[in-house]
Design a protein around this motif. Structure first.
Motif, short mmCIF file in Angstrom:
data_model
loop_
_atom_site.label_atom_id
_atom_site.label_comp_id
_atom_site.label_asym_id
_atom_site.label_seq_id
_atom_site.Cartn_x
_atom_site.Cartn_y
_atom_site.Cartn_z
N SER A 33 38.15 44.61 52.30
CA SER A 33 37.29 44.18 53.40
C SER A 33 37.10 45.31 54.39
O SER A 33 37.91 46.25 54.47
CB SER A 33 37.91 42.98 54.13
OG SER A 33 38.05 41.87 53.29
N VAL A 51 24.57 39.86 49.11
CA VAL A 51 25.75 39.83 49.97
C VAL A 51 26.11 38.42 50.44
O VAL A 51 27.13 38.24 51.10
CB VAL A 51 25.59 40.76 51.19
CG1 VAL A 51 25.22 42.17 50.74
CG2 VAL A 51 24.57 40.22 52.18
N ARG A 101 29.69 36.81 50.89
CA ARG A 101 30.70 37.88 51.02
C ARG A 101 30.64 38.55 52.40
O ARG A 101 31.66 38.95 52.95
CB ARG A 101 30.49 38.94 49.95
CG ARG A 101 30.61 38.43 48.53
CD ARG A 101 30.59 39.57 47.52
NE ARG A 101 29.33 40.31 47.56
CZ ARG A 101 29.25 41.62 47.81
NH1 ARG A 101 30.35 42.33 48.05
NH2 ARG A 101 28.07 42.24 47.81
N PHE A 102 29.44 38.67 52.94
CA PHE A 102 29.25 39.32 54.24
C PHE A 102 28.92 38.28 55.29
O PHE A 102 28.24 37.28 55.01
CB PHE A 102 28.10 40.33 54.18
CG PHE A 102 28.37 41.55 53.36
CD1 PHE A 102 29.46 41.67 52.52
CD2 PHE A 102 27.49 42.63 53.43
CE1 PHE A 102 29.69 42.81 51.77
CE2 PHE A 102 27.70 43.77 52.69
CZ PHE A 102 28.79 43.86 51.84
N MET A 114 32.54 42.45 56.06
CA MET A 114 32.26 42.60 54.64
C MET A 114 33.53 42.32 53.85
O MET A 114 34.53 43.03 54.01
CB MET A 114 31.74 44.01 54.34
CG MET A 114 30.53 44.39 55.18
SD MET A 114 29.85 46.01 54.77
CE MET A 114 31.17 47.08 55.37
N LEU A 130 34.42 43.45 48.71
CA LEU A 130 33.50 44.57 48.53
C LEU A 130 33.47 45.04 47.09
O LEU A 130 34.49 45.00 46.37
CB LEU A 130 33.89 45.72 49.45
CG LEU A 130 33.46 45.52 50.91
CD1 LEU A 130 34.27 46.41 51.85
CD2 LEU A 130 31.97 45.78 51.06
N ASP A 166 28.26 48.15 46.77
CA ASP A 166 28.05 48.05 48.22
C ASP A 166 28.12 49.42 48.89
O ASP A 166 27.85 49.54 50.09
CB ASP A 166 29.08 47.13 48.86
CG ASP A 166 28.96 45.69 48.42
OD1 ASP A 166 30.01 45.07 48.15
OD2 ASP A 166 27.82 45.19 48.32
N THR A 167 28.47 50.42 48.13
CA THR A 167 28.57 51.77 48.68
C THR A 167 27.22 52.26 49.20
O THR A 167 26.19 52.06 48.55
CB THR A 167 29.08 52.74 47.61
OG1 THR A 167 30.43 52.39 47.28
CG2 THR A 167 29.04 54.18 48.09
N VAL A 196 33.04 52.23 48.51
CA VAL A 196 33.91 51.27 47.84
C VAL A 196 34.30 51.87 46.49
O VAL A 196 33.44 52.09 45.63
CB VAL A 196 33.22 49.91 47.64
CG1 VAL A 196 34.20 48.91 47.03
CG2 VAL A 196 32.69 49.39 48.97
#
Length: 116
Positions: free
Chosen positions: A17, A63, A66-67, A82, A85, A89-90, A114
């Motif tokens: 996270s 997302v 998750r976000f 977040m 991850l 998501d990078t 990530v």
């Protein structure tokens, strides 16, 4: 004019996270929506999440669940929590503020990496 300053970001393992913050200053009464976009290497900038002045939120499908976007009581700072991850998501995460006359303001961006 609106200035946006981001904080947070860094390196995290997959499944971890991270929380990003963005604080607005200047003509903040002109802000209609604040949110986050991201840009992965070699890809276009894409929408992540937003918070309207009326308090509604929107998320990209990638997302959702998750976000979480939230804001402080003064409505000058937005947060992006977040969780879970993934390597995809990078990217560079940019804070965005959209004014009531459709002017877009951007922060300088913060790198989120990530690792798998």
């Amino acid at each position: 004019q609106v200035q946006l300053v981001e904080s947070g970001g860094g390196l995290v393992q997959a499944g971890g996270s991270m929380r990003l913050s963005c604080t607005a200053s200047g003509n903040i009464v002109s802000i209609n929506t604040m949110g986050w976009y991201r840009q992965a290497p070699g890809k276009q900038r894409e929408f992540v999440a937003s918070f309207t002045s009326r308090g509604s939120t929107n998320y990209a499908d990638s997302v959702k669940g998750r976000f979480t976007i939230s804001r402080d009581g003064a409505k000058t700072t937005v947060f992006l929590q977040m969780n879970t991850l993934k390597p995809e998501d990078t990217g560079i995460y940019y804070c965005n503020a959209n004014s009531r006359v459709a002017i877009n303001y951007w922060g300088q961006g913060t790198q989120v990496t990530v690792s798998s």
